[in-house]
Design a protein around this motif. Structure first.
Motif, PDB file in Angstrom:
ATOM      1  N   GLU A  78       0.977  -1.168   0.046  1.00 45.04           N
ATOM      2  CA  GLU A  78      -0.298  -0.037   0.028  1.00 45.04           C
ATOM      3  C   GLU A  78       0.988   1.189  -0.021  1.00 45.04           C
ATOM      4  N   GLU A  79       1.872   0.833   0.600  1.00 48.10           N
ATOM      5  CA  GLU A  79       2.550   2.332   1.068  1.00 48.10           C
ATOM      6  C   GLU A  79       3.370   2.206  -1.212  1.00 48.10           C
ATOM      7  N   ILE A  84       3.801   5.427  -5.862  1.00 44.35           N
ATOM      8  CA  ILE A  84       3.343   5.779  -7.109  1.00 44.35           C
ATOM      9  C   ILE A  84       2.715   6.147  -7.250  1.00 44.35           C
ATOM     10  N   LYS A  85       1.238   6.711  -6.938  1.00 45.99           N
ATOM     11  CA  LYS A  85       0.555   7.903  -7.604  1.00 45.99           C
ATOM     12  C   LYS A  85       1.289   8.802  -7.088  1.00 45.99           C
ATOM     13  N   LEU A  86       2.113   9.240  -5.558  1.00 47.51           N
ATOM     14  CA  LEU A  86       2.576  10.644  -5.574  1.00 47.51           C
ATOM     15  C   LEU A  86       3.261  11.165  -6.798  1.00 47.51           C
ATOM     16  N   GLN A  91       4.805  14.781 -11.732  1.00 49.18           N
ATOM     17  CA  GLN A  91       5.839  15.110 -12.345  1.00 49.18           C
ATOM     18  C   GLN A  91       4.006  15.945 -13.425  1.00 49.18           C
ATOM     19  N   ARG A  92       3.218  15.353 -13.243  1.00 47.25           N
ATOM     20  CA  ARG A  92       1.976  15.745 -14.196  1.00 47.25           C
ATOM     21  C   ARG A  92       1.891  17.349 -13.812  1.00 47.25           C
ATOM     22  N   TRP A 408      10.480  10.948 -22.745  1.00 46.34           N
ATOM     23  CA  TRP A 408      10.756  11.483 -21.073  1.00 46.34           C
ATOM     24  C   TRP A 408       9.999  12.061 -20.298  1.00 46.34           C
ATOM     25  N   GLN A 409       8.866  12.516 -20.840  1.00 42.27           N
ATOM     26  CA  GLN A 409       7.324  13.003 -19.706  1.00 42.27           C
ATOM     27  C   GLN A 409       6.928  12.008 -18.922  1.00 42.27           C
ATOM     28  N   SER A 410       6.925  10.366 -19.466  1.00 45.48           N
ATOM     29  CA  SER A 410       6.167   9.807 -18.426  1.00 45.48           C
ATOM     30  C   SER A 410       7.553   8.945 -17.326  1.00 45.48           C
ATOM     31  N   ARG A 411       8.906   8.974 -17.610  1.00 47.69           N
ATOM     32  CA  ARG A 411       9.988   8.306 -16.934  1.00 47.69           C
ATOM     33  C   ARG A 411       9.359   9.476 -15.094  1.00 47.69           C
ATOM     34  N   ASN A 412       9.506   8.882 -14.174  1.00 43.41           N
ATOM     35  CA  ASN A 412       9.352   9.140 -12.923  1.00 43.41           C
ATOM     36  C   ASN A 412       9.680   8.105 -11.597  1.00 43.41           C
ATOM     37  N   SER A 413      10.132   8.149 -11.399  1.00 46.38           N
ATOM     38  CA  SER A 413      10.934   7.690  -9.613  1.00 46.38           C
ATOM     39  C   SER A 413       9.606   6.276  -9.360  1.00 46.38           C
TER      40      SER A 413
END
Length: 452
Positions: A78-79, A84-86, A91-92, A408-413
């Motif tokens: 859950e964490e 992932i959502k955050l 990024q958005r 590029w604009q969909s890659r995040n941690s």
């Protein structure tokens, strides 16, 4: 109801000058606190079975630990889902609200620095190309900015001038046109320059025109001249140093950058001493930054010009961890590239607020657009000239976006499996995308930056 447990994103760092205190950080709430050793030991020893009724400290302490995220009822899964959502949300938000623009004036340069990543462009026909922005292309570039983001409040009012070398003597006329046209549209300018021809731009150096310069000194005279080579063999150290003083006298911001490896790191103290002895440190807007020198030539899968640079030049690359350790041991009180960690913690402590969380390593992953004189658009300064890394083409009327832009604009941690479960995810942010790609990786890979 689930039992409480220690959050998998809790970070405890023992303070060096205290036997009984820890700095506590929380990876996704951004909390920063000081905790007593006994509390930290208890939390670690009972991490899977925490309960308010048996908690040996005060109710206020329990409530604070829960509110700050250190104690949670969320499961590990859950964490991670929350992270992932955050990460996607952060990024958005940046894609919608923060756009940055760079004009790559020319690929031409009067220096031949042995470590420069743009030397790789010799395989692509662009290395030291003489093509320069024309007035027609400048007008098209400004129209393109409006197409990308017409609302001024959502884009930076500062345009970066870049190259090659943007401030070549022969570029004077086009730079003046760019600045004047930009001023009409509410823009001011920064420039990354080697500083060699800066004396031809003194009237454009002001807080309402070119207000910031990054200029490199790679050590003292001998080391600098060996690394910052003029194409015709001229020595460059003192000319660059004197032009730094010239810029400071114009009242603008100047950042002296040192591209640091094992062979020049000890000279940072000598540069600082020279600056102090000449009274330059008294300037209000002078800054110094040490940046880790990256081995672009050997790590680049596309590069075919490796060995001669090691034979002809004294380069000795440091690991990121050794780079940080050496700066810490030298204790020089200058800024060095620690991936933003110091600033992140400093601001949280100074302003008594939570850490400012980011899920992207840099603006290339959400809103950085570099426009070159050929009509190409790139996201990352270190990918310029590599046509397979181009994110678009512009002609003033239309923009043709390439499929790689969405990567590029969909890659995040949060999109990286290894990173989304890591407590340092919003500090490391998955590492530099460009370095991963240059080493042969893809947008799903990550680099661990020595946290933990």
């Amino acid at each position: 109801m689930n039992n409480y447990n220690l959050s998998n994103y809790s970070i405890f760092i023992e303070l060096e000058k205290s036997d009984n205190q820890y700095m506590a950080l929380h990876g996704y709430t951004g909390a920063v606190d000081i905790l007593g050793k006994e509390i930290v030991v208890y939390l670690k020893n009972n991490k899977n079975n925490l309960d308010a009724t048996s908690f040996p400290f005060s109710n206020n302490t329990w409530n604070a630990l829960v509110n700050r995220g250190y104690i949670t009822q969320k499961s590990k899964e859950e964490e991670q889902e929350h992270v992932i959502k955050l990460a996607n949300l952060l990024q958005r938000r940046n894609i919608l609200l923060h756009q940055y623009f760079t004009f790559l004036i020319t690929y031409d340069c009067n220096f031949r620095c042995p470590y420069c990543y743009e030397a790789n462009l010799s395989n692509h026909g662009l290395s030291w190309s003489k093509k320069v922005f024309t007035k027609e292309m400048v007008d098209k570039a400004y129209l393109t900015i409006d197409h990308i983001e017409e609302k001024e409040e959502y884009r930076s009012n500062t345009i970066l001038l870049y190259g090659g070398e943007p401030l070549l003597k022969e570029n004077r006329e086009i730079i003046e046109y760019i600045v004047n046209e930009g001023n009409k549209r509410g823009f001011v300018f920064n420039a990354i320059t080697n500083g060699y021809d800066l004396e031809f731009y003194t009237d454009l150096l002001s807080m309402d025109k070119i207000k910031f310069l990054q200029i490199t000194l790679d050590g003292m005279e001998e080391n600098h001249n060996k690394r910052r080579k003029h194409f015709n063999g001229k020595e460059t150290f003192y000319k660059v140093f004197n032009n730094i003083i010239l810029a400071l006298n114009k009242g603008i911001h100047v950042n002296i950058r040192i591209n640091t490896d094992a062979n020049n790191i000890e000279e940072i103290a000598l540069i600082k001493k020279m600056i102090n002895e000449r009274g330059i440190s008294d300037y209000k807007y002078l800054h110094m930054t040490s940046a880790l020198l990256v081995d672009y030539l050997h790590n680049n899968k596309e590069c075919g010009i490796k060995e001669k640079y090691d034979l002809e030049n004294d380069l000795n690359y440091l690991s990121y961890i050794d780079f940080v350790k050496k700066h810490k041991n030298m204790d020089l009180d200058i800024q060095f590239d620690d991936k933003g960690t110091y600033k992140l913690l400093y601001n949280a402590i100074k302003y008594k607020q939570k850490m400012h969380l980011k899920s992207t390593y840099c603006a290339a992953q959400h809103g950085s657009y570099t426009l070159d004189p050929y009509g190409n658009i790139f996201s990352c300064l270190e990918s310029i000239g590599f046509i397979n890394e181009r994110i678009g083409k512009y002609d003033g009327e239309n923009i043709k976006w390439e499929p790689i832009l969405s990567k590029w604009q969909s890659r995040n941690s949060g999109t990286l499996e290894k990173c989304s479960s890591c407590k340092y995810t919003f500090m490391c942010k998955g590492g530099c995308t460009n370095q991963i790609l240059k080493k042969g990786g893809d947008f799903t890979d990550s680099i661990c930056e020595g946290y933990g």
